[in-house]
Scaffold this active site. Structure first.
Site, mmCIF file in Angstrom:
data_model
loop_
_atom_site.group_PDB
_atom_site.id
_atom_site.type_symbol
_atom_site.label_atom_id
_atom_site.label_comp_id
_atom_site.label_asym_id
_atom_site.label_seq_id
_atom_site.Cartn_x
_atom_site.Cartn_y
_atom_site.Cartn_z
ATOM 1 N N PHE A 137 -11.826 -75.082 -37.715
ATOM 2 C CA PHE A 137 -12.234 -76.070 -39.078
ATOM 3 C C PHE A 137 -13.148 -77.048 -38.568
ATOM 4 C CE2 PHE A 137 -11.363 -79.755 -41.550
ATOM 5 C CZ PHE A 137 -11.171 -79.181 -42.892
ATOM 6 N N ASP A 222 -17.217 -79.244 -31.148
ATOM 7 C CA ASP A 222 -16.675 -80.027 -32.163
ATOM 8 C C ASP A 222 -15.614 -80.827 -31.889
ATOM 9 O OD1 ASP A 222 -15.677 -81.302 -34.364
ATOM 10 O OD2 ASP A 222 -15.878 -79.612 -35.846
ATOM 11 N N LYS A 251 -13.842 -89.281 -36.888
ATOM 12 C CA LYS A 251 -12.772 -89.748 -36.816
ATOM 13 C C LYS A 251 -12.400 -90.977 -36.214
ATOM 14 C CE LYS A 251 -10.689 -85.151 -38.129
ATOM 15 N NZ LYS A 251 -10.412 -85.193 -39.451
HETATM 16 C C1 LIG Z 1 -12.404 -80.422 -35.764
HETATM 17 C C2 LIG Z 1 -13.004 -80.996 -36.974
HETATM 18 N N1 LIG Z 1 -14.459 -80.869 -37.260
HETATM 19 C C3 LIG Z 1 -14.757 -81.505 -38.687
HETATM 20 C C4 LIG Z 1 -13.725 -82.332 -39.431
HETATM 21 C C5 LIG Z 1 -14.333 -82.827 -40.577
HETATM 22 O O1 LIG Z 1 -14.478 -84.105 -40.630
HETATM 23 P P1 LIG Z 1 -14.521 -84.914 -41.751
HETATM 24 O O2 LIG Z 1 -13.158 -84.747 -42.694
HETATM 25 O O3 LIG Z 1 -14.401 -86.384 -41.526
HETATM 26 O O4 LIG Z 1 -15.657 -84.415 -42.780
HETATM 27 C C6 LIG Z 1 -12.548 -82.179 -39.112
HETATM 28 C C7 LIG Z 1 -11.413 -82.654 -39.948
HETATM 29 O O5 LIG Z 1 -10.278 -82.531 -39.975
HETATM 30 C C8 LIG Z 1 -11.971 -81.535 -38.144
HETATM 31 O O6 LIG Z 1 -10.847 -81.491 -37.541
#
Ligand SMILES: Cc1ncc(COP(=O)(O)O)c(C=O)c1O
Length: 406
Positions: A137, A222, A251
Site C-alpha cells: 500500500f 516507504d 503521516k
Molecule cells: C506505507 C504507506 N505509504 C503511503 C501512504 C499514503 O499516504 P497518504 O494517505 O498521506 O497519501 C500510506 C497511507 O496509509 C501508507 O501507509
C-alpha cells in the site's frame, strides 16, 4: 440533519466510518459529540503519533501561521532549510524533497528512480522498471493503485501506468529473479501496514539491500507508516542495520495537524531533479516545515522512540498471551500490531464496533485484521485499559459463538 447524515448526504462515500462522531482530541484521548471519551488505538494511521493537540505542535503551528504560512517555493524561506537539514541528519541521507501527502512523496520517489535509471544507470528511454511487493500500500494515485494487488483499490480506475513488477513480499529469490537490466528500483514497505502489519522474515531487508547494491538497483523504502518511531526505532530500516538509497516519509511528520511528507535520498538520486522537473505549491511551505521540524524535535525530546519500543514490547507480549480461537495470530513491531481474527467467529469490523462500544477506537484493515497503533505518547495505564477491553471483546465474541463453553 445531524453530522452523520450531512456527511452521508454530501460527502463522497469512499469511506465507511465507524458509527461515532468525534469532536475533540487530546493526547491519546478522543471525545465524541455526546462527551464520551475514547482511547485512540489508531492514531489516524500513525499521523497522530504525537497524540492529538500536542501543545508544542500547536504552538509551532500558531506561531508560524501568524508569521508566514505559504509564500510558495518561488522564494527561499527561513523554515525549509532547518527542516530538511534535520531530516538528513536523522536519516543519514543527503537531501530531501518536501511534499504534502504520502502518495505524493511516493510519486516523487518513482520519478527519482526512473530519472536515475535513465540519467545515471543508462536504461533506455521509457523502459525503466520498478519492483514492488504484492500486498503493498503506497497511496491512491492512479499510478500507485496501478501496481496494487488489491482489487478494491484498482477496479474501474485503469488504464494504469506500466513499469512495475510485483513479487511476493518477503521473498528475496523472487526479487532476484525479477531484476533485469532495466530495473531501476525496488520499492517496498519494511513492514506492510495496510496489508495487516505484515512483518517480513528477519534479515530479508538487509539481503534485499545487498542484492540491490550488487545489481545497481536503488532501494527505496516507504516508511510513511513505519517511520518516525512507530516500530520502536526511528526508522524500521534501522532494525536491519542498513540505509536505503531513498526513504519516503509522511503521516507523523505533520505532527498530527498537517499533511507533510518528504522523499529523502542520496545525493546521486536527488540530483536528478532540476528546476522545473518536479514541484508542489504547498510542498515545503514554512508552516509545514515549522510544524514538521517541531514534530521531529518532540520525538527526540520526549523519547518517543524508546516509549514505542518499551510499550510496544509490552503490548505485543500481552497480545501474544491471549489464548482464544477467535485470534489466529498477532504480528507487529513497536507500538504497531495487527491481531488476525478468525472470520468464522467475527470480522475485524465487528471487533472494531465492539471495541468502540467499550470506548476504544481502532480500525480494521481488510476483513480480518484489527490494527493497534496508539499515539506514541499513550500512558501505559491507558494502553493496558484498551488491551483489557480488547480481551473482553475477544471473550464476548467467543462466548457469542459458543455459548455452551461459557
Ligand atoms: C506505507 C504507506 N505509504 C503511503 C501512504 C499514503 O499516504 P497518504 O494517505 O498521506 O497519501 C500510506 C497511507 O496509509 C501508507 O501507509
Amino acid at each position: 440533519m445531524g453530522p452523520r447524515e450531512l456527511e452521508s448526504r454530501y460527502c463522497a462515500r469512499n469511506y465507511a466510518p465507524l458509527p461515532v462522531v468525534l469532536t475533540r482530541g487530546e493526547g491519546a484521548y478522543l471525545w465524541d459529540v455526546t462527551g464520551r471519551r475514547y482511547v485512540d488505538m489508531m492514531s489516524a494511521y500513525s499521523a497522530a503519533s504525537h497524540g492529538h493537540g500536542h501543545p508544542r505542535i500547536l504552538a509551532a503551528l500558531e506561531g508560524q501561521a501568524r508569521r508566514l504560512a505559504v509564500p510558495s517555493r518561488a522564494y527561499y524561506s527561513d523554515r525549509l532549510g532547518p527542516f530538511v537539514a534535520e531530516l538528513c541528519r536523522l536519516t543519514g541521507l543527503d537531501a530531501a524533497l518536501p511534499m504534502n501527502t504520502g502518495a505524493e512523496a511516493v510519486e516523487t520517489a518513482i520519478k527519482a528512480a526512473r530519472r536515475w535509471g535513465y540519467h545515471v544507470k543508462g536504461v533506455s528511454h521509457d523502459r525503466a522498471e520498478i519492483i514492488v511487493a504484492e500486498g503493498n500500500f503506497h497511496g491512491r494515485t492512479t499510478t500507485i493503485v496501478g501496481f496494487s494487488s488489491e482489487p478494491a483499490y484498482r477496479d474501474g480506475f485503469g488504464p494504469f501506468a506500466p513499469g512495475f513488477r510485483a513479487v511476493p513480499f518477503g521473498d528475496l529469490a523472487a526479487i532476484e529473479r525479477a531484476i533485469t537490466p532495466e530495473t531501476v528500483a525496488v520499492l517496498v514497505e519494511p513492514i506492510q501496514g495496510e496489508a495487516g502489519i505484515v512483518v517480513p522474515p528477519e534479515g530479508w531487508l538487509a539481503s534485499v539491500h545487498r542484492l540491490c547494491h550488487a545489481r545497481r538497483v536503488v532501494l527505496i523504502l516507504d516508511e510513511v507508516q513505519s517511520g518516525l518511531g512507530r516500530t520502536g526505532s526511528w526508522f524500521a530500516f534501522q532494525h536491519e542495520h542498513i540505509r536505503p538509497d531513498g526513504l519516503i516519509l509522511g503521516k507523523a511528520l505533520g505532527g498530527g495537524v498537517l499533511p507533510v511528507s518528504a522523499f529523502v535520498g542520496t545525493r546521486e538520486l536527488m540530483d536528478v531533479f532540476t528546476p522545473g522537473s518536479h514541484g508542489s505549491t504547498f510542498g515545503g511551505n514554512p508552516l509545514a516545515a515549522a510544524v514538521a521540524l517541531e514534530a521531529l524535535h518532540i520525538i527526540d525530546d520526549e523519547a518517543l522512540v524508546e516509549r514505542s519500543c518499551v510499550l510496544g514490547h509490552h503490548m505485543l507480549k500481552r497480545l501474544r498471551a491471549i489464548r482464544s480461537p477467535v485470534v489466529k495470530g498477532v504480528r507487529g513491531r513497536g507500538l504497531w500490531a495487527g491481531a488476525e481474527f478468525d472470520p468464522a467467529f467475527a470480522t475485524a469490523r465487528e471487533a472494531c464496533e465492539r471495541l468502540l462500544a467499550k470506548g476504544v477506537l481502532s480500525k480494521e484493515t481488510h476483513d480480518t485484521v484489527v490494527r493497534l497503533a496508539p499515539p506514541l505518547v499513550i500512558a501505559r495505564h491507558d494502553l493496558d485499559w484498551a488491551l483489557d477491553r480488547l480481551e473482553e471483546v475477544i471473550r464476548d465474541i467467543e462466548f457469542a459463538r459458543h455459548p455452551a463453553a461459557a
